[in-house]
Design an enzyme around this catalytic site. Structure first.
Site, mmCIF file in Angstrom:
data_model
loop_
_atom_site.group_PDB
_atom_site.id
_atom_site.type_symbol
_atom_site.label_atom_id
_atom_site.label_comp_id
_atom_site.label_asym_id
_atom_site.label_seq_id
_atom_site.Cartn_x
_atom_site.Cartn_y
_atom_site.Cartn_z
ATOM 1 C CG HIS A 522 -17.582 -81.690 -0.524
ATOM 2 N ND1 HIS A 522 -17.153 -80.756 0.396
ATOM 3 C CD2 HIS A 522 -16.586 -82.603 -0.621
ATOM 4 C CE1 HIS A 522 -15.944 -81.104 0.829
ATOM 5 N NE2 HIS A 522 -15.577 -82.224 0.227
ATOM 6 C CD GLU A 523 -16.775 -86.100 -2.021
ATOM 7 O OE1 GLU A 523 -15.689 -86.023 -2.605
ATOM 8 O OE2 GLU A 523 -16.881 -86.022 -0.785
ATOM 9 C CG ASP A 586 -16.527 -77.740 2.834
ATOM 10 O OD1 ASP A 586 -17.012 -78.849 2.544
ATOM 11 O OD2 ASP A 586 -15.781 -77.555 3.819
HETATM 12 ZN ZN LIG Z 1 -13.682 -83.211 0.310
#
Ligand SMILES: [Zn+2]
Length: 686
Positions: A522-523, A586
């Site tokens: 995600h990051e 996501d």
């Molecule tokens: Zn985020």
């Protein structure tokens, strides 16, 4: 700007006190499930516990192809493994609360005489002393006020011998007064040491005076006099009269400085040359600010248009009035911190003291925290996962036909240069370095004095930071969260995030990839989202896209925007544009984690069932684990209040939106094409 994994968690402080650690029999289902790894030593038992947890929060009566979030999390509020307050919060908040309680217990250990045979010079001990002085203060702010008014907080340079006899003393004394306090608060003509994210270093910022006293409402002033226990009418009137007088002065002060449309950026040397004709002697101004240590190559960001009128005004003011104003501003600065521990604000004073202690002793508590919750093995394990995910992303980049070669190569460079930090940077492992950073600070039993010491130290460090290329800490590693910082091209996963039951070093690989691996993905994906795509490999805002590739990229993420616009919670629609960056993260994070696991196992482990007593294979477990990261039992009002401003979609949509774009999910749960979780139209950005 930094993108967080989730909006700042609201912790219910009222519930956090007085929960003693009780050793319960190991299989007792009423015990605290979140403390399981601290009681359980055997891997089999840990897995068995994890399996029961997974099953206990699922709603087995829901069709997974209709609403997978409900299927995975639908019994969260009824799970016998959760305590009542955990059922009303989310998985990640419950982890945070467990950590907060451990910190609290650690800080409270200071009062235990048996714990006193440890070093009393260490930073950790000082944190405990500070915490103890806060608890003992018992919300009595009148002590702080009395101490403050006796002049204990001020370092009055003006009173130093010789200064008052300066030739120009009468005309420029206000500059002395401006720099009278050692707390980096110079309210007559403000100077700040400011971190510039684009330059990645600290610069000097000159700003117009700001309104502060004028923001206080009459009832807030009444509360203040009550907090300071100004019980006699005369004392009270005197305080309010002075405040009113100073507010009038502030109104004039803030009207006189004009702000530039565009900030002037130049070196200090250039600044002094360009502004030498002005009424103010800037050389003396900086001399007083930095005690003569300033360097002409330092950078100045000047927001002031002209200071002539302001300087003229200040020269006319009686010095006692100016001193009184600086003092009042300081009092308000401290009052803001004092209040966090006052009876009105904290239903739990010890917890309020924990929060204040954590803000000042963030690094001091780190060695203890690392030792307790994140040893080298765990850190290496999560870093290894991160490597797998980066390699996978790298491989997938090769396959996108919508990217031209030039842009693909730039994207590769950005991914390769991305810093991925887990828990802490290497130098923070050494307690002796941390002790040295706190060496000058001696804590006493007087909380107000301690606060002043810490604030003075903070300001001193700040003043010494000009021109230094330090990377500021954007988030305490005890926070259960993670971020991507566009200006650093850096992803950071906290220790708080890498905790049970989201992560454990002994969990099967599939649960690691789907849990913490998804967070890492995600990051990383944020580096390529609908906002951060504008920054290059070095964190500089510049275009590295060809026209055609950029057009394709935008079309791909607009698909997600319209998908999320259709998600409605209690009549309120999700804002697909506001949440775009995180929806991309996501979707991409889950895909990267999935493919990384597939690559890691050479696509051979999907049908294995690693959890005893849980009849799901690895492919199904991947998606269950992903979904359960977002389980929440919050009430509708708090869900709705987040929906309008949060950059993240509501948890259910984070799960449903992501998985309904993955054909692999539908394969795992046999969802027919056209069912809710397996729509015909799927959006894939990366
Ligand atoms: Zn985020």
């Amino acid at each position: 700007m930094a993108k967080m994994l989730l909006a700042t968690l609201t912790i219910v402080t009222a519930l956090a006190v007085a929960v003693a650690a009780v050793e319960l029999p190991e299989n007792n289902t009423n015990s605290d499930f979140f403390a399981t790894p601290r009681r359980v030593a055997q891997r089999e038992e840990l897995l068995q516990q994890y399996g029961s947890f997974m099953l206990s929060i699922m709603n087995h009566s829901v069709d997974p192809c209709e609403n997978f979030y409900e299927y995975a999390c639908g019994s969260w509020k009824q799970s016998p493994l959760l305590q009542p307050e955990q059922r009303n919060s989310s998985l990640l908040s419950a982890i945070q609360k467990d950590i907060d309680e451990q910190v609290l217990q650690h800080l409270e250990n200071a009062t235990d005489p048996q714990a006193r045979n440890q070093s009393t010079n260490g930073a950790d001990w000082k944190a405990k002393q500070f915490f103890a002085s806060c608890v003992q203060m018992k919300s009595n702010l009148s002590l702080g006020y009395a101490r403050f008014m006796s002049g204990g907080q001020l370092e009055d340079r003006y009173a130093q011998p010789g200064q008052a006899h300066h030739q120009n003393a009468s005309r420029e004394d206000w500059v002395y007064v401006n720099f009278m306090s050692p707390y980096e608060l110079y309210p007559l003509l403000p100077l700040k040491v400011h971190y510039s994210t684009s330059l990645r270093k600290f610069v000097i910022l000159l700003q117009a005076p700001s309104k502060m006293l004028g923001n206080f409402k009459p009832e807030q002033l009444q509360n203040m006099t009550r907090d300071f226990q100004l019980n006699e009418e005369q004392q009270r009137l005197e305080f309010l009269g002075r405040f009113e007088n100073l507010t009038r002065f502030e109104r004039n002060l803030t009207q006189l400085a004009k702000t530039r449309n565009e900030t002037e950026q130049l070196t200090l040397g250039e600044f002094l040359a360009r502004h030498k004709e002005e009424r103010l002697n800037w050389t003396r101004y900086f001399d007083l600010a930095f005690n003569g240590t300033q360097q002409s190559h330092w950078l100045v960001h000047n927001q002031l248009q002209s200071v002539g009128d302001l300087v003229h005004f200040l020269e006319q003011q009686p010095l006692p009035l100016l001193r009184s104003y600086v003092q009042q501003r300081l009092l308000l600065k401290f009052y803001a911190t004092w209040q966090t521990q006052s009876t009105r604000n904290a239903s739990s004073p010890t917890n309020a003291c924990r929060i204040v202690t954590e803000t000042y002793f963030n690094y001091a508590l780190l060695p203890w925290f690392i030792g307790r919750l994140f040893d080298a093995e765990r850190r290496a394990d999560v870093l290894q996962l991160a490597r797998h995910i980066r390699d996978t992303f790298y491989e997938l980049l090769e396959q996108y036909s919508w990217l031209d070669e030039e842009t693909r190569s730039q994207a590769r460079t950005k991914l390769a240069s991305m810093d991925v930090l887990v828990g802490y940077s290497d130098e923070l492992q050494h307690p002796e370095l941390i002790d040295a950073a706190y060496a000058d600070m001696q804590m006493s039993s007087d909380w107000f004095e301690n606060l002043a010491t810490l604030e003075r130290n903070r300001a001193r460090i700040r003043l010494r930071s000009v021109d230094k290329a330090l990377i500021p800490q954007l988030m305490a590693t005890r926070t259960v969260n993670a971020y991507y910082a566009d200006f650093l091209n850096q992803a950071f996963i906290t220790i708080g995030m890498s905790q049970w039951p989201l992560y454990h070093v002994r969990l099967p690989a599939v649960l690691k990839f789907a849990g913490i691996g998804n967070i890492v993905g995600h990051e990383m994906a944020h580096g390529f989202d609908s906002y951060c795509y504008q920054f290059n490999y070095d964190g500089k805002k510049m275009n590295w896209w060809s026209e055609g590739s950029l057009r394709n990229f935008k079309a791909r993420y607009r698909c997600l925007e319209s998908q999320y616009n259709k998600y409605i919670l209690l009549g309120v629609a999700t804002n697909g544009t506001l949440t775009s960056g995180d929806n991309i993260a996501d979707n991409v994070g889950a895909r990267m984690a999935y493919y990384a696991y597939k690559r890691h196992t050479q696509n051979k482990a999907w049908l294995e069932k690693p959890l005893l007593g849980v009849d799901f294979n690895n492919r199904q477990l991947f998606f269950l684990k992903f979904a359960q990261t977002w389980c929440t039992g919050r009430d509708s009002a708090s869900k709705l209040s987040k929906l309008k401003t949060d950059m993240h979609a509501y948890e259910e949509f984070r799960v449903v939106g992501t998985l309904s774009n993955m054909p692999e999910f539908s394969e795992a749960f046999n969802c027919k094409l056209g069912s809710d979780m397996n729509p015909l139209k799927k959006c894939v950005v990366w």
